[in-house]
Write a protein that holds these residues in place. Structure first.
Motif, PDB file in Angstrom:
ATOM      1  N   GLY A 243       0.841  -1.130   0.040  1.00  0.00           N
ATOM      2  CA  GLY A 243       0.057   0.033  -0.085  1.00  0.00           C
ATOM      3  C   GLY A 243       0.734   1.296   0.055  1.00  0.00           C
ATOM      4  O   GLY A 243       0.330   2.391  -0.407  1.00  0.00           O
ATOM      5  N   TYR A 244       2.211   1.216   0.488  1.00  0.00           N
ATOM      6  CA  TYR A 244       2.829   2.421   0.831  1.00  0.00           C
ATOM      7  C   TYR A 244       3.271   2.834  -0.872  1.00  0.00           C
ATOM      8  O   TYR A 244       3.365   3.983  -1.038  1.00  0.00           O
ATOM      9  CB  TYR A 244       4.148   2.302   1.765  1.00  0.00           C
ATOM     10  CG  TYR A 244       3.823   1.752   2.870  1.00  0.00           C
ATOM     11  CD1 TYR A 244       2.500   1.819   3.370  1.00  0.00           C
ATOM     12  CD2 TYR A 244       4.614   0.877   3.613  1.00  0.00           C
ATOM     13  CE1 TYR A 244       2.335   1.240   4.846  1.00  0.00           C
ATOM     14  CE2 TYR A 244       4.209   0.449   4.750  1.00  0.00           C
ATOM     15  CZ  TYR A 244       3.156   0.553   5.422  1.00  0.00           C
ATOM     16  OH  TYR A 244       2.846   0.037   6.565  1.00  0.00           O
ATOM     17  N   LEU A 245       3.724   1.728  -1.367  1.00  0.00           N
ATOM     18  CA  LEU A 245       4.054   1.864  -3.081  1.00  0.00           C
ATOM     19  C   LEU A 245       2.684   2.716  -3.613  1.00  0.00           C
ATOM     20  O   LEU A 245       3.017   3.580  -4.372  1.00  0.00           O
ATOM     21  CB  LEU A 245       4.647   0.709  -3.713  1.00  0.00           C
ATOM     22  CG  LEU A 245       5.634   0.041  -2.969  1.00  0.00           C
ATOM     23  CD1 LEU A 245       5.883  -1.285  -3.593  1.00  0.00           C
ATOM     24  CD2 LEU A 245       6.987   0.890  -3.578  1.00  0.00           C
TER      25      LEU A 245
ATOM     26  N   ASP B  51      -2.427  -4.848   5.534  1.00  0.00           N
ATOM     27  CA  ASP B  51      -3.567  -3.811   5.797  1.00  0.00           C
ATOM     28  C   ASP B  51      -4.841  -4.411   5.188  1.00  0.00           C
ATOM     29  O   ASP B  51      -5.060  -5.516   4.916  1.00  0.00           O
ATOM     30  CB  ASP B  51      -3.145  -2.413   4.953  1.00  0.00           C
ATOM     31  CG  ASP B  51      -3.825  -1.130   5.396  1.00  0.00           C
ATOM     32  OD1 ASP B  51      -4.647  -1.239   6.537  1.00  0.00           O
ATOM     33  OD2 ASP B  51      -3.515  -0.207   5.169  1.00  0.00           O
ATOM     34  N   GLY B  52      -5.794  -3.611   4.868  1.00  0.00           N
ATOM     35  CA  GLY B  52      -6.856  -4.237   4.161  1.00  0.00           C
ATOM     36  C   GLY B  52      -7.108  -4.069   2.745  1.00  0.00           C
ATOM     37  O   GLY B  52      -6.012  -3.543   2.202  1.00  0.00           O
ATOM     38  N   ALA B  53      -7.769  -5.289   2.352  1.00  0.00           N
ATOM     39  CA  ALA B  53      -7.854  -5.485   0.774  1.00  0.00           C
ATOM     40  C   ALA B  53      -8.249  -4.106  -0.148  1.00  0.00           C
ATOM     41  O   ALA B  53      -8.123  -3.982  -1.146  1.00  0.00           O
ATOM     42  CB  ALA B  53      -8.420  -6.597   0.441  1.00  0.00           C
TER      43      ALA B  53
ATOM     44  N   ASN C  74      -5.467  -4.726  -1.856  1.00  0.00           N
ATOM     45  CA  ASN C  74      -5.950  -5.468  -2.742  1.00  0.00           C
ATOM     46  C   ASN C  74      -5.735  -7.082  -2.771  1.00  0.00           C
ATOM     47  O   ASN C  74      -6.413  -7.763  -3.425  1.00  0.00           O
ATOM     48  CB  ASN C  74      -5.411  -5.194  -4.401  1.00  0.00           C
ATOM     49  CG  ASN C  74      -5.469  -3.781  -4.846  1.00  0.00           C
ATOM     50  OD1 ASN C  74      -5.120  -2.717  -4.413  1.00  0.00           O
ATOM     51  ND2 ASN C  74      -6.574  -3.658  -5.672  1.00  0.00           N
ATOM     52  N   ASN C  75      -4.852  -7.148  -1.837  1.00  0.00           N
ATOM     53  CA  ASN C  75      -4.863  -9.007  -1.350  1.00  0.00           C
ATOM     54  C   ASN C  75      -4.693  -8.773   0.074  1.00  0.00           C
ATOM     55  O   ASN C  75      -4.247  -7.696   0.535  1.00  0.00           O
ATOM     56  CB  ASN C  75      -3.829  -9.507  -2.006  1.00  0.00           C
ATOM     57  CG  ASN C  75      -2.259  -9.171  -1.968  1.00  0.00           C
ATOM     58  OD1 ASN C  75      -1.841  -8.812  -0.974  1.00  0.00           O
ATOM     59  ND2 ASN C  75      -1.670  -8.838  -3.174  1.00  0.00           N
ATOM     60  N   LEU C  76      -4.615  -9.934   0.691  1.00  0.00           N
ATOM     61  CA  LEU C  76      -4.222 -10.132   2.028  1.00  0.00           C
ATOM     62  C   LEU C  76      -3.014 -11.238   1.896  1.00  0.00           C
ATOM     63  O   LEU C  76      -3.074 -12.161   2.902  1.00  0.00           O
ATOM     64  CB  LEU C  76      -5.353 -10.695   2.976  1.00  0.00           C
ATOM     65  CG  LEU C  76      -6.595 -10.028   2.754  1.00  0.00           C
ATOM     66  CD1 LEU C  76      -7.882 -10.523   3.548  1.00  0.00           C
ATOM     67  CD2 LEU C  76      -6.407  -8.559   3.233  1.00  0.00           C
TER      68      LEU C  76
END
Lengths: 453, 453
Positions: free
Chosen positions: B284-286, B310-312, B316-318
């Motif tokens: 997510g940071y990217l 984090d959340g999807a 986008n994935n877990l």
């Protein structure tokens, strides 16, 4: 008694899927509940699925619930280096080349190259890759693996000026003797290694040979910022300026990496007389702690960008799907702009732009009538790809190469329901593993080249 | 007539595999040709495979050619947000919260949360995750999904100060009523949202409640550099200094993200009286164009770092396996140092350090006698993971979550040969999909909170 084939019979019908297509302006679109009809290795048409139901076909794939995409294109790799996957980890590039890779590459045999490439082809077929651009040694063995695997490839025999004129001559001889091989699936390039290992005279001679014989050139250039700085310090020009001075920008040119491209270099590429493209392989750049390819600047300048993996000895995989995802992520990070590198933009790199970069812009990269029937099917029913709000985002950010179920090249099915149909992985791995001790012997002082950046 | 169970019978024997173990000093090691013997949900011992052959067992898994690892731990997620996977793409974080996520979260029903979490559990089990730390709403429904799926979790009911005292009270009530649930698989935390949405008074009251009841606290803090700068501009202190002032560093504290941590913050965390850990979710940071968590500084300061997704809806994935790989890659890139974040270092984040971060450092994170029997099996026979020179490198850089074949929690097999045994994905997706139109209705002016950073 076999009947005469029905003249209306298709060779392959892939039906019931959503098809990634391109609008007339090149933008990515999706056509739902469609069928892809293949004849003679070529896409005959994309029809509504219902119209394909009654169509006779030699082979039929029920792809309900799946998405059909143009096969992925690996725009720069060294397939045989899968034999060295994971061999040299957690080291800077100078050490990677000088202490690990270039010493063991002096041990390479043609059979090592063939086995490494066969393993690479198996991995690529399973990952939805249908075409790869390869730059390596013993390329006749790579061509043999391409023939056996059923993949499409652009092949270039690498050379250094340290080899003397033989290297350059052999690269040309390979390109001339193998172009059009494997039923047209093999195209060829001249393949000087890089401006820092090939002299200006050899680059100029390469440009002349390319022009004379109508061949493209595939080269590493400005791989990182240090190479650009070293070129400036040594010769007063950047690696791309060296390519330009040699006349290489006047013909078809595939530049690998380019993380060290300057703004002036990008302008030079944009103004090139030839068809110039850049291949980006973002995973390795992270791993070596480099910057990344200036994809936004290239895109704004109209230079096509293709996706690549480099060799598995640095990249650890040949997963072009991951390169697609990492291009989206690292481009957003590099630009500090989450609005940039949207899923649709990145899908255009993965499809039409990659096709242009490997010199096959008219033949592959889009599922449209008249194009070669190179396609993959992706299953989005897994829990990690549900729900779906927008297919482009799901493909780029949630799906992965292991969701590819089926890979087709020239209308021939190379993988179906994740089962490889042309290659025997245990046999390849078994023979390759038995050769690794000899391959990785460093009890000698040889190396094929010295990296100085 | 059922016989009395043989007192020497094991509940589960996983045999013939290579086992990722830890040396006495905590370093990652590999034990070849071994068996894991499970009794009463706990690892009884790791033995040579030959010794396990004769051992009676209620269940036996032949894991020849596979690697057994401690189950992966997702140290920070919002599992239910899988319902919003791919819903808001290519936007900056303010827009992501204010225009997309927080408006639709005002529509959330407990059933949405339960279904989203069940889908998340299915994805995590398939990806080799055995424990997750969750921070969300309607947490009794998340607990129900944990119970049904068989996973282990640390659960915290999120609150904002804008909810008034009810939010804080409900978080405490949930933590007290659910700790030890699901046969001990559920532990709980207090879960203030973040220093920018929870007042100093509420943070202080949370620290007091945590101390009084022996509960850990799970919070977002210094998610990005802008939040740190906003905290300094508004209050003259960083988010971590706000946590310290509230007394939260004196107890067990899980900080999510921390990409905006300053050097002084890291020193403060290192000197904390409580057990403080940081969860990093690099994908997510990217995607948001942020920097990344200062993992090297935290590691040098002795602060454990855990892996997370984090959340999807943002990530986008877990896929914690991907978080492991991306931590290696992005840490090398962020430090400009390819020698840093070696495969073995990153495997320690994925195992023992993640266990400490979620407060279960003595119970999970290592395959050793007395630990809970949470493990996964990974198949490295695919073409993309061959050959193997060093298992650590192969696991971090070539293997991926789809290579996990088997997932076990507390000795119970939740996935075997990639088949989920506790959850019905089509049923979950079917019901969830029917609810998405109502969930994502933004024809109102509500949002649960406003992001100001």
């Amino acid at each position: 008694m076999a009947g005469k084939p029905d003249s209306t019979q298709a060779d392959l019908v892939v039906t019931g899927c959503t098809v990634l297509t391109h609008d007339p302006d090149g933008a990515v679109a999706f056509t739902e509940d469609a069928a892809v009809v293949v004849r003679g290795g070529v896409i005959d048409r994309i029809t509504p699925a219902a119209e394909a139901d009654a169509l006779p076909a030699a082979e039929r794939i029920d792809a309900r619930g799946q998405v059909a995409l143009p096969g992925l294109i690996n725009c720069h790799t060294h397939a045989a280096m899968t034999a060295l996957r994971g061999y040299a980890e957690d080291v800077p590039v100078e050490e990677w080349f000088n202490d690990w890779i270039w010493p063991v590459e002096s041990n390479l045999t043609p059979r090592d190259v063939e086995l490494g490439t066969l393993l690479a082809c198996a991995e690529m077929i399973r990952g939805g890759v249908t075409t790869f651009a390869d730059h390596y040694f013993a390329m006749d063995r790579v061509a043999a693996a391409v023939r056996e695997s059923g993949l499409r490839a652009n092949l270039g025999a690498a050379f250094f000026s340290s080899q003397g004129p033989e290297g350059r001559d052999a690269s040309l001889e390979f390109a001339l003797s193998h172009r059009g091989a494997a039923g047209g699936r093999i195209t060829t390039s001249l393949a000087p290694h890089a401006p820092y290992t090939v002299t200006d005279a050899d680059l100029t001679a390469t440009a002349e040979a390319a022009r004379e014989h109508g061949l493209p050139v595939h080269i590493h250039a400005a791989e990182n910022r240090e190479q650009t700085e070293a070129g400036l310090a040594r010769d007063g020009i950047t690696p791309v300026q060296a390519l330009d001075r040699a006349g290489l920008l006047d013909g078809d040119l595939l530049i690998a990496h380019g993380t060290g491209l300057t703004d002036a270099d990008v302008a030079l590429l944009a103004g090139a007389a030839g068809r110039v493209g850049v291949a980006t392989a973002p995973r390795g750049y992270l791993k070596f702690g480099w910057g990344t390819t200036p994809v936004r600047a290239l895109t704004r300048a109209g230079v096509p960008v293709g996706l690549a993996t480099d060799g598995a000895a640095s990249n650890n995989n040949l997963d072009v799907w991951e390169s697609m995802t990492l291009t989206a992520l690292t481009q957003k990070a590099a630009e500090g702009d989450p609005r940039w590198a949207t899923a649709r933009e990145v899908l255009s790199y993965a499809t039409t732009q990659s096709a242009r970069v490997v010199g096959l812009g008219d033949a592959i990269g889009s599922l449209a009538p008249g194009r070669r029937a190179d396609l993959v099917l992706v299953d989005l029913s897994g829990p990690h790809t549900q729900p779906v709000y927008d297919l482009a985002g799901t493909l780029v950010h949630s799906a992965r190469s292991s969701d590819v179920t089926t890979t087709v090249v020239d209308g021939r099915v190379l993988m179906r329901d994740r089962r490889l149909l042309t290659l025997d992985v245990p046999a390849i791995v078994g023979e390759l593993t038995g050769r690794l001790a000899a391959l990785t012997d460093r009890g000698h002082d040889r190396r094929i080249q010295t990296y100085r950046g």
